[in-house]
Scaffold this motif. Structure first.
Motif, mmCIF file in Angstrom:
data_model
loop_
_atom_site.group_PDB
_atom_site.id
_atom_site.type_symbol
_atom_site.label_atom_id
_atom_site.label_comp_id
_atom_site.label_asym_id
_atom_site.label_seq_id
_atom_site.Cartn_x
_atom_site.Cartn_y
_atom_site.Cartn_z
ATOM 1 N N VAL A 130 0.870 -1.171 0.000
ATOM 2 C CA VAL A 130 0.000 0.000 0.000
ATOM 3 C C VAL A 130 0.905 1.219 0.000
ATOM 4 O O VAL A 130 1.632 1.467 0.959
ATOM 5 C CB VAL A 130 -0.918 0.035 1.243
ATOM 6 N N ARG A 131 0.915 1.960 -1.068
ATOM 7 C CA ARG A 131 1.777 3.133 -1.157
ATOM 8 C C ARG A 131 1.308 4.226 -0.207
ATOM 9 O O ARG A 131 0.139 4.284 0.167
ATOM 10 C CB ARG A 131 1.792 3.681 -2.581
ATOM 11 N N GLU A 132 2.235 5.100 0.135
ATOM 12 C CA GLU A 132 1.848 6.288 0.883
ATOM 13 C C GLU A 132 1.018 7.180 -0.032
ATOM 14 O O GLU A 132 1.201 7.182 -1.252
ATOM 15 C CB GLU A 132 3.104 7.039 1.359
ATOM 16 N N TRP A 133 0.112 7.934 0.544
ATOM 17 C CA TRP A 133 -0.790 8.785 -0.235
ATOM 18 C C TRP A 133 -0.011 9.704 -1.175
ATOM 19 O O TRP A 133 -0.384 9.888 -2.337
ATOM 20 C CB TRP A 133 -1.673 9.607 0.700
ATOM 21 N N GLU A 134 1.078 10.265 -0.680
ATOM 22 C CA GLU A 134 1.867 11.209 -1.477
ATOM 23 C C GLU A 134 2.513 10.543 -2.688
ATOM 24 O O GLU A 134 2.876 11.222 -3.653
ATOM 25 C CB GLU A 134 2.961 11.856 -0.611
ATOM 26 N N ASP A 135 2.665 9.220 -2.619
ATOM 27 C CA ASP A 135 3.335 8.503 -3.705
ATOM 28 C C ASP A 135 2.370 7.954 -4.761
ATOM 29 O O ASP A 135 2.799 7.317 -5.727
ATOM 30 C CB ASP A 135 4.144 7.337 -3.138
ATOM 31 N N LEU A 136 1.073 8.172 -4.581
ATOM 32 C CA LEU A 136 0.100 7.695 -5.563
ATOM 33 C C LEU A 136 0.189 8.518 -6.841
ATOM 34 O O LEU A 136 0.509 9.713 -6.804
ATOM 35 C CB LEU A 136 -1.319 7.808 -5.001
ATOM 36 N N PRO A 137 -0.110 7.918 -7.985
ATOM 37 C CA PRO A 137 -0.169 8.682 -9.237
ATOM 38 C C PRO A 137 -1.205 9.792 -9.117
ATOM 39 O O PRO A 137 -2.225 9.635 -8.439
ATOM 40 C CB PRO A 137 -0.587 7.636 -10.272
ATOM 41 N N ASP A 138 -0.968 10.900 -9.767
ATOM 42 C CA ASP A 138 -1.884 12.044 -9.681
ATOM 43 C C ASP A 138 -3.301 11.681 -10.112
ATOM 44 O O ASP A 138 -4.278 12.218 -9.583
ATOM 45 C CB ASP A 138 -1.361 13.201 -10.540
ATOM 46 N N VAL A 151 -3.694 -5.698 -23.579
ATOM 47 C CA VAL A 151 -3.253 -4.725 -22.571
ATOM 48 C C VAL A 151 -4.434 -4.298 -21.716
ATOM 49 O O VAL A 151 -5.468 -3.872 -22.228
ATOM 50 C CB VAL A 151 -2.617 -3.488 -23.247
ATOM 51 N N ARG A 152 -4.291 -4.455 -20.413
ATOM 52 C CA ARG A 152 -5.300 -4.034 -19.448
ATOM 53 C C ARG A 152 -4.635 -3.150 -18.399
ATOM 54 O O ARG A 152 -3.419 -2.961 -18.400
ATOM 55 C CB ARG A 152 -5.948 -5.246 -18.768
ATOM 56 N N VAL A 153 -5.430 -2.621 -17.485
ATOM 57 C CA VAL A 153 -4.919 -1.721 -16.451
ATOM 58 C C VAL A 153 -5.157 -2.328 -15.075
ATOM 59 O O VAL A 153 -6.240 -2.837 -14.791
ATOM 60 C CB VAL A 153 -5.601 -0.340 -16.531
ATOM 61 N N THR A 154 -4.131 -2.259 -14.224
ATOM 62 C CA THR A 154 -4.233 -2.822 -12.889
ATOM 63 C C THR A 154 -3.817 -1.785 -11.842
ATOM 64 O O THR A 154 -3.902 -0.570 -12.080
ATOM 65 C CB THR A 154 -3.395 -4.122 -12.777
ATOM 66 N N GLN A 155 -3.348 -2.253 -10.690
ATOM 67 C CA GLN A 155 -3.045 -1.403 -9.535
ATOM 68 C C GLN A 155 -2.176 -0.196 -9.898
ATOM 69 O O GLN A 155 -1.182 -0.300 -10.585
ATOM 70 C CB GLN A 155 -2.339 -2.235 -8.462
ATOM 71 N N TYR A 156 -2.613 0.976 -9.411
ATOM 72 C CA TYR A 156 -1.912 2.251 -9.600
ATOM 73 C C TYR A 156 -1.799 2.657 -11.067
ATOM 74 O O TYR A 156 -0.923 3.433 -11.445
ATOM 75 C CB TYR A 156 -0.529 2.220 -8.945
ATOM 76 N N GLY A 157 -2.677 2.101 -11.894
ATOM 77 C CA GLY A 157 -2.703 2.480 -13.299
ATOM 78 C C GLY A 157 -1.672 1.771 -14.157
ATOM 79 O O GLY A 157 -1.492 2.126 -15.330
ATOM 80 N N LYS A 158 -1.022 0.759 -13.610
ATOM 81 C CA LYS A 158 -0.023 0.023 -14.381
ATOM 82 C C LYS A 158 -0.688 -0.764 -15.507
ATOM 83 O O LYS A 158 -1.711 -1.396 -15.315
ATOM 84 C CB LYS A 158 0.722 -0.952 -13.462
ATOM 85 N N GLN A 159 -0.094 -0.709 -16.681
ATOM 86 C CA GLN A 159 -0.584 -1.487 -17.810
ATOM 87 C C GLN A 159 0.137 -2.836 -17.853
ATOM 88 O O GLN A 159 1.342 -2.907 -17.592
ATOM 89 C CB GLN A 159 -0.370 -0.729 -19.116
ATOM 90 N N PHE A 160 -0.601 -3.877 -18.153
ATOM 91 C CA PHE A 160 -0.016 -5.208 -18.253
ATOM 92 C C PHE A 160 -0.769 -5.992 -19.318
ATOM 93 O O PHE A 160 -1.836 -5.575 -19.769
ATOM 94 C CB PHE A 160 -0.091 -5.937 -16.902
ATOM 95 N N LYS A 161 -0.232 -7.128 -19.706
ATOM 96 C CA LYS A 161 -0.900 -7.971 -20.692
ATOM 97 C C LYS A 161 -1.563 -9.144 -19.989
ATOM 98 O O LYS A 161 -0.895 -9.958 -19.364
ATOM 99 C CB LYS A 161 0.093 -8.460 -21.754
ATOM 100 N N ILE A 162 -2.877 -9.213 -20.103
ATOM 101 C CA ILE A 162 -3.636 -10.287 -19.479
ATOM 102 C C ILE A 162 -3.534 -11.549 -20.332
ATOM 103 O O ILE A 162 -3.475 -11.478 -21.558
ATOM 104 C CB ILE A 162 -5.116 -9.872 -19.302
ATOM 105 N N PHE A 163 -3.491 -12.699 -19.664
ATOM 106 C CA PHE A 163 -3.469 -13.991 -20.350
ATOM 107 C C PHE A 163 -4.868 -14.603 -20.330
ATOM 108 O O PHE A 163 -5.517 -14.644 -19.283
ATOM 109 C CB PHE A 163 -2.523 -14.970 -19.641
ATOM 110 N N LYS A 164 -5.307 -15.091 -21.471
ATOM 111 C CA LYS A 164 -6.536 -15.879 -21.563
ATOM 112 C C LYS A 164 -6.336 -16.923 -22.659
ATOM 113 O O LYS A 164 -5.550 -16.709 -23.588
ATOM 114 C CB LYS A 164 -7.741 -15.012 -21.933
ATOM 115 N N PHE A 165 -7.068 -18.021 -22.541
ATOM 116 C CA PHE A 165 -7.108 -18.928 -23.677
ATOM 117 C C PHE A 165 -7.885 -18.221 -24.787
ATOM 118 O O PHE A 165 -8.914 -17.587 -24.530
ATOM 119 C CB PHE A 165 -7.803 -20.238 -23.319
ATOM 120 N N ARG A 166 -7.403 -18.331 -26.000
ATOM 121 C CA ARG A 166 -8.102 -17.682 -27.123
ATOM 122 C C ARG A 166 -9.437 -18.369 -27.363
ATOM 123 O O ARG A 166 -9.502 -19.579 -27.559
ATOM 124 C CB ARG A 166 -7.234 -17.743 -28.387
#
Length: 237
Positions: free
Chosen positions: A3-11, A74-89
């Motif tokens: 859990v980041r400190e409040w001041e360290d969260l993305p704007d 590409v999806r979005v997760t915690q703190y706005g980080k982008q990542f690639k989700i895995f699914k069976f096609r």
């Protein structure tokens, strides 16, 4: 689970309407740590147990249609980080170029094997890799694509205080989301203006009521919901 400190969260997340949700989670650091340890251990165990099914599904996908075994987006997760989700096609190759990013009921892009995987939610199994990597959790707000996150209200940004999830109360209540979009002229518009805000009410309430045991109940509730849905289909058939 950090859990980041409040001041360290993305704007984009550091909004006054988010603060109350942050304060709630900040008081539950131990539960969040338990949640992360639980995620890692359970994800590894499930992968080991389901590895034969993983192989069978992979072979079935390759036999059924052309294209890769995995669908990555590409999806979005915690703190706005982008990542690639895995699914069976579950759809034909390059399906997004043929009809957008949301699937509706009886979507012609879904393959024969894909229909079975979606019905039983087996297409979600590869997300075990995302969980182990820390980009996802078993329970949490379903990860949205970037263009939908860009439409979030300030309060909705609170859902990005935690990793995205495989399931949630919103997922259970909207397990038949595809049916709601079947007659929509503009799928994106209906999703953004009607479905997403309603799902977010469940997601935001989930943060306020967060507890480790509560998330275990949601996981069992998801299994029961999928099982009940399948039994209902069998009876109707």
């Amino acid at each position: 689970m950090l859990v980041r400190e409040w001041e360290d969260l993305p704007d984009a997340i550091k909004k006054e309407s988010v603060r109350k949700y942050y304060n709630t989670l900040n008081k539950k650091r131990l539960s969040l740590l338990n949640k992360r340890v639980f995620d890692i251990i359970l994800a590894i165990l499930i992968f080991i147990i389901l590895s034969p099914i993983f192989i069978i599904i992979s072979i079935a996908i390759k036999i059924d249609s052309k294209g890769p075994i995995m669908f990555r987006q590409v999806r979005v997760t915690q703190y706005g980080k982008q990542f690639k989700i895995f699914k069976f096609r579950t759809m034909v190759k390059d399906a997004e170029q043929l009809g957008g990013q949301i699937t509706t009921k009886n979507d012609s892009r879904v393959t024969r094997v894909g229909k079975i995987l979606r019905k039983l939610r087996l297409d979600e199994i590869p997300q075990l890799f995302n969980i182990i990597a820390g980009d996802m959790s078993f329970v949490g707000t379903r990860p949205e694509v970037v263009k939908y996150v860009e439409k979030y209200s300030d309060e909705m940004m609170a859902t990005l205080l935690l990793p995205a999830g495989v399931t949630s109360k919103a997922s259970i209540h909207y397990k038949d989301e595809e049916k709601l979009l079947v007659n929509a002229n503009d799928v994106d518009e209906i999703y953004l203006k009607d479905i997403l805000p309603k799902k977010m009410k469940y997601n935001l309430r989930g943060i306020e009521e967060f507890s480790f045991l509560g998330e275990i109940r949601i996981m069992f509730g998801t299994v029961l919901a999928v099982t009940k849905k399948e039994r209902s289909r069998e009876r109707n058939f």
